[in-house]
Motif scaffolding. Sequence first.
Motif, PDB file in Angstrom:
ATOM      1  N   UNK A  20       0.876  -1.096  -0.075  1.00 24.82           N
ATOM      2  CA  UNK A  20       0.146  -0.048   0.058  1.00 24.82           C
ATOM      3  C   UNK A  20       0.851   1.239  -0.124  1.00 24.82           C
ATOM      4  N   UNK A  21       2.056   1.082   0.745  1.00 27.30           N
ATOM      5  CA  UNK A  21       2.842   2.171   0.797  1.00 27.30           C
ATOM      6  C   UNK A  21       3.538   2.511  -0.447  1.00 27.30           C
ATOM      7  N   UNK A  22       3.686   1.294  -0.875  1.00 29.43           N
ATOM      8  CA  UNK A  22       4.604   1.542  -2.663  1.00 29.43           C
ATOM      9  C   UNK A  22       3.424   2.190  -3.543  1.00 29.43           C
ATOM     10  N   UNK A  23       2.187   2.004  -3.277  1.00 24.98           N
ATOM     11  CA  UNK A  23       1.219   2.405  -4.404  1.00 24.98           C
ATOM     12  C   UNK A  23       1.048   3.871  -3.947  1.00 24.98           C
ATOM     13  N   UNK A  24       1.012   4.094  -2.812  1.00 29.15           N
ATOM     14  CA  UNK A  24       0.954   5.355  -2.322  1.00 29.15           C
ATOM     15  C   UNK A  24       1.946   6.480  -2.847  1.00 29.15           C
ATOM     16  N   UNK A  25       3.224   5.730  -2.645  1.00 29.96           N
ATOM     17  CA  UNK A  25       4.530   6.398  -3.222  1.00 29.96           C
ATOM     18  C   UNK A  25       4.473   6.577  -4.896  1.00 29.96           C
ATOM     19  N   UNK A  26       4.004   5.675  -5.441  1.00 26.63           N
ATOM     20  CA  UNK A  26       3.835   5.702  -6.963  1.00 26.63           C
ATOM     21  C   UNK A  26       2.919   6.734  -7.348  1.00 26.63           C
ATOM     22  N   UNK A  27       1.894   6.741  -6.541  1.00 30.98           N
ATOM     23  CA  UNK A  27       0.535   7.850  -6.800  1.00 30.98           C
ATOM     24  C   UNK A  27       1.302   9.330  -6.527  1.00 30.98           C
ATOM     25  N   UNK A  28       1.896   9.524  -5.595  1.00 29.09           N
ATOM     26  CA  UNK A  28       2.395  10.729  -5.228  1.00 29.09           C
ATOM     27  C   UNK A  28       3.602  11.119  -6.366  1.00 29.09           C
ATOM     28  N   UNK A  30       3.563  10.399  -9.453  1.00 26.77           N
ATOM     29  CA  UNK A  30       2.803  10.537 -10.786  1.00 26.77           C
ATOM     30  C   UNK A  30       2.317  11.840 -10.459  1.00 26.77           C
ATOM     31  N   UNK A  31       1.563  12.312  -9.341  1.00 25.87           N
ATOM     32  CA  UNK A  31       0.798  13.347  -9.130  1.00 25.87           C
ATOM     33  C   UNK A  31       1.655  14.617  -9.490  1.00 25.87           C
ATOM     34  N   UNK A  32       3.092  14.513  -8.927  1.00 25.01           N
ATOM     35  CA  UNK A  32       3.889  15.992  -9.082  1.00 25.01           C
ATOM     36  C   UNK A  32       4.583  15.600 -10.433  1.00 25.01           C
ATOM     37  N   UNK A  33       4.924  14.384 -10.693  1.00 18.41           N
ATOM     38  CA  UNK A  33       5.963  14.286 -11.728  1.00 18.41           C
ATOM     39  C   UNK A  33       5.593  14.376 -13.236  1.00 18.41           C
ATOM     40  N   UNK A  34       4.176  14.287 -13.528  1.00 21.05           N
ATOM     41  CA  UNK A  34       3.606  14.162 -14.816  1.00 21.05           C
ATOM     42  C   UNK A  34       3.259  15.721 -15.104  1.00 21.05           C
ATOM     43  N   UNK A  35       2.550  16.394 -14.105  1.00 25.35           N
ATOM     44  CA  UNK A  35       2.589  17.822 -14.505  1.00 25.35           C
ATOM     45  C   UNK A  35       4.083  18.393 -14.858  1.00 25.35           C
ATOM     46  N   UNK A  72      18.931  10.015  -2.469  1.00 22.55           N
ATOM     47  CA  UNK A  72      19.773  10.448  -1.352  1.00 22.55           C
ATOM     48  C   UNK A  72      20.108  12.050  -1.422  1.00 22.55           C
ATOM     49  N   UNK A  73      20.153  12.582  -2.539  1.00 23.13           N
ATOM     50  CA  UNK A  73      20.337  14.093  -2.523  1.00 23.13           C
ATOM     51  C   UNK A  73      19.170  14.818  -1.844  1.00 23.13           C
ATOM     52  N   UNK A  74      17.907  14.548  -2.120  1.00 19.03           N
ATOM     53  CA  UNK A  74      16.843  15.057  -1.433  1.00 19.03           C
ATOM     54  C   UNK A  74      16.685  14.622  -0.129  1.00 19.03           C
ATOM     55  N   UNK A  75      16.843  13.551   0.428  1.00 25.00           N
ATOM     56  CA  UNK A  75      16.697  12.992   1.647  1.00 25.00           C
ATOM     57  C   UNK A  75      17.703  13.495   2.446  1.00 25.00           C
ATOM     58  N   UNK A  76      18.950  13.330   1.958  1.00 34.12           N
ATOM     59  CA  UNK A  76      20.506  13.794   2.794  1.00 34.12           C
ATOM     60  C   UNK A  76      21.118  15.157   2.550  1.00 34.12           C
ATOM     61  N   UNK A  77      20.743  15.567   1.290  1.00 35.08           N
ATOM     62  CA  UNK A  77      21.423  16.802   0.830  1.00 35.08           C
ATOM     63  C   UNK A  77      20.797  18.102   1.131  1.00 35.08           C
ATOM     64  N   UNK A  78      19.610  18.213   1.052  1.00 35.99           N
ATOM     65  CA  UNK A  78      18.961  19.514   1.103  1.00 35.99           C
ATOM     66  C   UNK A  78      18.777  19.922   2.595  1.00 35.99           C
ATOM     67  N   UNK A  79      18.834  21.064   3.175  1.00 35.14           N
ATOM     68  CA  UNK A  79      18.831  21.669   4.401  1.00 35.14           C
ATOM     69  C   UNK A  79      17.593  21.733   4.886  1.00 35.14           C
ATOM     70  N   UNK A  80      16.698  20.916   4.584  1.00 35.60           N
ATOM     71  CA  UNK A  80      15.190  20.760   5.132  1.00 35.60           C
ATOM     72  C   UNK A  80      14.874  19.362   5.597  1.00 35.60           C
ATOM     73  N   UNK A  90       9.211  13.300  -3.805  1.00 28.04           N
ATOM     74  CA  UNK A  90       9.944  14.466  -4.561  1.00 28.04           C
ATOM     75  C   UNK A  90      10.991  13.880  -5.285  1.00 28.04           C
ATOM     76  N   UNK A  91      11.903  13.049  -4.965  1.00 27.70           N
ATOM     77  CA  UNK A  91      13.154  12.497  -5.685  1.00 27.70           C
ATOM     78  C   UNK A  91      12.522  11.772  -7.065  1.00 27.70           C
ATOM     79  N   UNK A  92      11.503  11.066  -6.813  1.00 23.43           N
ATOM     80  CA  UNK A  92      11.209  10.163  -7.970  1.00 23.43           C
ATOM     81  C   UNK A  92      10.246  10.912  -8.935  1.00 23.43           C
ATOM     82  N   UNK A  93       9.666  12.124  -8.348  1.00 24.82           N
ATOM     83  CA  UNK A  93       8.853  12.845  -9.006  1.00 24.82           C
ATOM     84  C   UNK A  93       9.724  13.610 -10.122  1.00 24.82           C
ATOM     85  N   UNK A  94      10.880  14.233  -9.506  1.00 22.33           N
ATOM     86  CA  UNK A  94      12.036  14.769 -10.452  1.00 22.33           C
ATOM     87  C   UNK A  94      12.442  14.044 -11.375  1.00 22.33           C
TER      88      UNK A  94
END
Length: 215
Positions: A20-28, A30-35, A72-80, A90-94
């Motif tokens: 279910x988490x995998x499907x939610x992540x895929x949905x997230x 595509x929701x941001x990646x396709x636009x 890894x860049x998004x999770x560990x690299x950004x200062x947030x 975010x990473x997979x959407x990019x």
Amino acid sequence: MTGIWQDFVTHQGQLIDGLIVSLQLAGLTLLFGLPGGLILAIAGTSRTRLTRYVAIALTEIGRGTPALVMLQLVYNGIPVTLSGLLSAGIALALTTAAYTSEIMRGGLQAVPEGEIEAASALGMSRWDTLRDVVIPQGLRIALPSLMSFSVIMFQATSLAFTIAVPELMSQAKSIANSNFHYFNLFIIAAVMYAAITISASAFTDRVERRLSRHV
């Protein structure tokens, strides 16, 4: 085979939660990646040289950076501080935006020139032509390829286990770490991924055949 089935029965709740988490992540994703891909595709065909070059540069960087590195860049690299699920989304959407921009740009460029000339003859502005003529037809042309790529990105959600997202692969590995049935659990995970992937691929083929009737 009995051992694999027994492990599935014993841990099915945890594994299904991971799916279910995998499907939610895929949905997230595509929701941001396709636009994002559509924006890059439009910008990549802009008459403004700077806009076009920036879009092409972002696309090439996104396509040239492995999804695992982007995670890894998004999770560990950004200062947030972001949650693992949001970081992975975010990473997979990019990555999705970068790859689908090329698919969409191909679809937009495949719209017959006569359609664009007819819109211009009717007095439609360039933006109205893009919005009402080019984008709807271009996305329809690109739809089968976009659906196929969406299946690939669902499979790519398995990379999120590297940043502790409790998706299917992570759950299977966690269970295997406790009972040492690595082969059994990874086979179960593979079958669960395949069940979704094969179903989605069959649906994609059906949509492609239906759209081909009108070409």
